[in-house]
Design a protein around this motif. Structure first.
Motif, short mmCIF file in Angstrom:
data_model
loop_
_atom_site.label_atom_id
_atom_site.label_comp_id
_atom_site.label_asym_id
_atom_site.label_seq_id
_atom_site.Cartn_x
_atom_site.Cartn_y
_atom_site.Cartn_z
N VAL A 4 0.84 -1.20 0.00
CA VAL A 4 0.00 0.00 0.00
C VAL A 4 0.87 1.25 0.00
N ARG A 5 1.93 1.24 0.81
CA ARG A 5 2.84 2.39 0.85
C ARG A 5 3.51 2.59 -0.50
N TYR A 6 3.90 1.48 -1.13
CA TYR A 6 4.55 1.60 -2.43
C TYR A 6 3.59 2.18 -3.46
N TRP A 7 2.36 1.72 -3.48
CA TRP A 7 1.40 2.21 -4.47
C TRP A 7 1.12 3.70 -4.26
N ASP A 8 0.96 4.10 -3.01
CA ASP A 8 0.72 5.52 -2.73
C ASP A 8 1.92 6.36 -3.16
N TRP A 9 3.13 5.86 -2.89
CA TRP A 9 4.34 6.59 -3.28
C TRP A 9 4.47 6.66 -4.79
N LEU A 10 4.21 5.56 -5.48
CA LEU A 10 4.36 5.53 -6.93
C LEU A 10 3.35 6.44 -7.60
N THR A 11 2.08 6.37 -7.20
CA THR A 11 1.07 7.24 -7.81
C THR A 11 1.35 8.71 -7.51
N GLY A 12 1.87 8.98 -6.30
CA GLY A 12 2.24 10.36 -6.00
C GLY A 12 3.42 10.82 -6.84
N ALA A 13 4.41 9.94 -7.03
CA ALA A 13 5.59 10.29 -7.82
C ALA A 13 5.22 10.58 -9.27
N LEU A 14 4.23 9.85 -9.80
CA LEU A 14 3.80 10.09 -11.17
C LEU A 14 3.15 11.46 -11.32
N HIS A 15 2.69 12.02 -10.22
CA HIS A 15 2.11 13.37 -10.24
C HIS A 15 3.09 14.41 -9.70
N GLY A 16 4.35 14.01 -9.49
CA GLY A 16 5.36 14.95 -9.00
C GLY A 16 5.35 15.14 -7.50
N ASP A 17 4.65 14.29 -6.76
CA ASP A 17 4.58 14.41 -5.30
C ASP A 17 5.34 13.24 -4.68
N PHE A 18 6.52 13.53 -4.12
CA PHE A 18 7.34 12.50 -3.48
C PHE A 18 7.24 12.54 -1.96
N GLY A 19 6.27 13.26 -1.44
CA GLY A 19 6.12 13.35 0.01
C GLY A 19 6.92 14.51 0.59
N ARG A 20 7.14 14.44 1.91
CA ARG A 20 7.88 15.48 2.62
C ARG A 20 9.17 14.94 3.21
#
Length: 316
Positions: free
Chosen positions: A65-81
């Motif tokens: 789940v963490r990987y999917w959230d990170w990957l989908t965010g990365a595809l939108h330019g959001d790598f977290g904080r």
């Protein structure tokens, strides 16, 4: 170039990037220690505080789940904080990305121009020129980037004062002037390797029977070299240029630290030392993506300069 050839290269690119993203994400979070310890530092948190931080960082979610959230965010330019500064990772990475790209472009131009020029000169001028280029290539391939950085700083920045020793100046030309020495340190080894490959490839073509026949018939030497020798020698040259340019992104990790260049290479070293997991993941993914894309572009260019590779690939 057929559509099948392009689709095959694009499919390989997507699969490689997906596998790389899985490896990058899982390897950091499966490493010893827990990421939330970075937030607490030397403090010993209560179980409730630790649980709250883990929930905030989504560390209590399953790894897929963490990987999917990170990957989908990365595809939108959001790598977290960032765990250290609490800034958006994209902002931290973006601040140095333009500098690193400029550095890589300068180094790539040096490799292509100087490497090709030296290789062609060595192939066409046996004797002193060939021997001098061979000495350069033999020495350059043994010099690590950090040694080249130290030598260039000592000679051209400290003794001669031609270029800044560290940092990046303001303005376009100030930035270029500041990045000349770091780019040269990155290009030193690659120039020598490309010169050697170019020389050997052209010498092989010069010995071909049809080239010797064309020269014996009185065709202009420049025409024969351009149309028959250099053109047929391009496939291995293109391969080497592509591999060397792709490897430049890894060299930034060393060279940017040596010259104090505020790019993503130095940011990576700092983030690893601080154990700033989100930043390390983002930069690692960008570096892998740059390497893979550079190799894919090399394959496409090879298909253009040597259609036999495309035909062989389609038959396979």
């Amino acid at each position: 170039m057929t559509v099948r050839f392009l689709l095959r290269r694009l499919g390989g690119l997507v699969v490689t990037l997906l596998l790389a993203s899985m490896l990058i994400f899982s390897s950091l979070y499966l490493a010893p220690g827990s990421p939330e310890n970075i937030v607490f530092g030397n403090r010993t948190p209560s179980p409730a505080a630790r649980a709250a931080v883990r929930h905030q960082l989504h560390l209590d979610d399953p790894l897929p789940v963490r990987y999917w959230d990170w990957l989908t965010g990365a595809l939108h330019g959001d790598f977290g904080r960032s765990m250290v500064t609490n800034q958006q990772v994209s902002d931290r990475v973006g601040a140095g990305l333009a500098t690193t790209v400029t550095l890589v472009v300068l180094a790539a131009l040096m490799i292509a121009v100087l490497g090709l020029a030296l290789g062609v000169a060595a192939a066409l001028k046996p004797g002193f020129v060939d021997s001098a280029v061979n000495v350069y290539t033999s020495v350059s391939v043994t010099v690590p980037p950090f040694v080249a950085s130290a030598l260039l700083i000592s000679t051209f920045a400290v003794k001669l004062g031609w270029f800044p020793a560290s940092g990046v100046e303001n303005g376009f030309w100030g930035r270029i002037d500041s990045l000349i020495l770091p780019a040269a340190a990155m290009a030193l080894i690659s120039c020598g390797f490309l010169a050697r490959v170019t020389r050997n490839a052209m010498r092989e073509q010069l010995a071909k029977e049809h080239v010797q026949t064309a020269m014996a018939r009185g065709l202009p030497r420049r025409h024969v070299i351009r149309r028959h020798v250099l053109r047929n020698a391009l496939p291995p040259i293109v391969t080497v240029i592509g591999l060397q340019v792709a490897g430049l992104f890894a060299s930034t990790l060393i060279v940017e630290s040596a010259f104090g260049v505020p790019g993503i290479g130095r940011l990576t070293i700092q983030s690893v030392a601080q154990k700033d997991f989100p930043v390390v993941q983002a930069v690692a993914l960008l570096l892998v993506a740059a390497f893979v894309v550079a190799n894919a572009v090399t394959d496409l260019v090879q298909g253009l300069v040597d259609p036999r590779l495309k035909t062989a690939g389609g038959a396979a």
